[in-house]
Design an enzyme around this catalytic site. Sequence first.
Site, PDB file in Angstrom:
ATOM      1  N   ASP A   1      32.207  41.541 -29.287  1.00  0.00           N
ATOM      2  CA  ASP A   1      31.007  42.131 -29.909  1.00  0.00           C
ATOM      3  C   ASP A   1      31.345  43.417 -30.675  1.00  0.00           C
ATOM      4  O   ASP A   1      31.937  44.331 -30.114  1.00  0.00           O
ATOM      5  CB  ASP A   1      30.032  42.433 -28.754  1.00  0.00           C
ATOM      6  CG  ASP A   1      28.703  43.038 -29.200  1.00  0.00           C
ATOM      7  OD1 ASP A   1      28.424  43.054 -30.412  1.00  0.00           O
ATOM      8  OD2 ASP A   1      27.943  43.476 -28.308  1.00  0.00           O
TER       9      ASP A   1
ATOM     10  N   HIS B   1      24.381  47.393 -26.579  1.00  0.00           N
ATOM     11  CA  HIS B   1      25.727  47.077 -27.061  1.00  0.00           C
ATOM     12  C   HIS B   1      26.668  48.253 -26.825  1.00  0.00           C
ATOM     13  O   HIS B   1      26.294  49.410 -27.028  1.00  0.00           O
ATOM     14  CB  HIS B   1      25.696  46.751 -28.553  1.00  0.00           C
ATOM     15  CG  HIS B   1      24.873  45.548 -28.878  1.00  0.00           C
ATOM     16  ND1 HIS B   1      25.394  44.274 -28.901  1.00  0.00           N
ATOM     17  CD2 HIS B   1      23.559  45.421 -29.160  1.00  0.00           C
ATOM     18  CE1 HIS B   1      24.439  43.414 -29.197  1.00  0.00           C
ATOM     19  NE2 HIS B   1      23.310  44.089 -29.362  1.00  0.00           N
TER      20      HIS B   1
HETATM   21 ZN   LIG Z   1      23.093  39.574 -29.877  1.00  0.00          ZN
HETATM   22 ZN   LIG Z   2      21.781  40.415 -26.808  1.00  0.00          ZN
END
Ligand SMILES: [Zn+2]
Ligand SMILES: [Zn+2]
Length: 565
Positions: free
Chosen positions: A202, A375
């Site tokens: 990510d 995130h």
């Molecule tokens: Zn996502």
């Molecule tokens: Zn997510």
Amino acid sequence: MVVRPADSASNQPLLEVVPLGGLGEFGLNAMAVSYADTLIAIDAGSMFPEPELLGIDLIVPDFSYLRQREARTRALVLTHGHEDHIGAVPYVVKQFAGPIYGTPMTLALVEAKLADHGIDVADRLVPVHPRDRITVGDITLEFLRVTHSMPDCMAVALHTPVGVVIHTGDFKIDQTPLDGEQFDFHRFAQLGAEGVLALFSDSTNIERPGFTGSEITVVPAFEEIFSSTRGKLVVTSFATSVYRLQILVNLAAQFGRKIAFVGRGMVDSSQLAQRLGYLSIPAGLAIRESEIKSHPAGSVVCLVTGSQGEPMSALSRIAINDHRHVSLTPDDVVVFSSREIPGNERSIDRVVNHIARRGAEIINEGIKHVHVSGHGSEEELKLLLSLVRPRCFIPIHGTFRQRSRHARVGERLTRDLPNRVEIIVAENGDVLHFDKDGGRMADKVPAGRVLIDGTAVTGLGDEVLRDRRHLAEDGLVVPVLAINKQTGALEGVPELITRGFAIEQGAESPLREASRLIAELIESASVEERTDYGMMRDKISVELRRFFRKRLGQRPLVLPVIMEI
Ligand SMILES: [Zn+2]
Ligand SMILES: [Zn+2]
């Protein structure tokens, strides 16, 4: 017949990985991993269209790569339940026959979504848990717990004959998760020590320095807000941000306020999370929307949908004073406990301005720490890369700018290691081939976006074809109307331009009726609503589609054009 990739010298099959979406945009996450006759799809996300895409309700990835490999597509793995990872599931379930793996939370969200589409594939939804291992053909799937902004999120490790591939899903490293379910550092490190061929990680927050912080870091700001607000407290966030909901439930109990979930998404999500045991609400604390007005404003907190300024959401209705159960006064405080998704700034700004007109105070993440990202920031992404220390590193999730920064950070971090890490910045549709020694970009396949509107459930194919098919079958109706910018009054008679749409003309034409319908719609709307271009466009489009369907049994594409004069 699609040829299987193989090494030219040894004739050994190669591992093929193709990102089908999510590289270059926010949303549409989807990837295919295949070896010989086993293809595993990971995630099938959607995204909401930009305002310029008139008449479009949803965007999903182009799954033609999977369609051409239908027989080999053995399973779909869902890392977690966010729309950008599960939103396209209804459009991909018919592309293959195998199971869909996900945690109970993820699958419950998928099941509700499929039910909305009238699809029942309950027998294919297979719940899995972190540390489970499942063998599908030549590949063994292993699930690893990661922390994010909702419970029950996983990364997936694919044990293949040429090596281990890890897909992180979305993650941050929350060391004090509200539910006590820790990020599985041990297993990531263990896999790293045993040797990982490729890490797909990510990149969303690579441009933020430091650490993102735990979900619980929003508590102090909310404590302040709870103790200083005299009137109603209205908080908007993503309905699936279950940790955020739990924090607000706890604070409501602590500060003696009742909690009301407002808007379908909030009601559904809170019920689902409660049923599965991810959200606990003390008895007597929750009240229904319809009970809000019977409690003193100072003893209520409303959790509402609409953090992205969605025109038909509860918050948009509240903002223009058009909600049956919630109205705002100058004593009330509205908190945006969410981030602005790029592209939604204008819609959010519109709603914020309407709220300001009601006199209520508005607090967002720029004013107080009322939101924390799900995130990981730079340090968390580096930490994971160091734990896993893969042979190849491929940044995913994010725009090119974010992925290339993630690549640069990875290169700095690993350049002095004895075994060089190969870094590949791939794009959607790039075909990556891996053997035991590493990977390379081998080819390019069609990948992109498919635009869906509410009537085209099976809207697969590329966007031009879809539009043409729709126009050919059902034609186009463009209502053109002029609205006075100050008063919101209709100027003149709405005109309807049609193309490829079989309809009688003349005095009794249904077009006259449709024109009257638009005039009535505008008359019955409040001034604020009328001068809200986005909201009126949605409203007219929904009502006219319903009208043509009921009156004529036709489903034309309706693209309202509103001129402000
Ligand atoms: Zn996502
Ligand atoms: Zn997510």
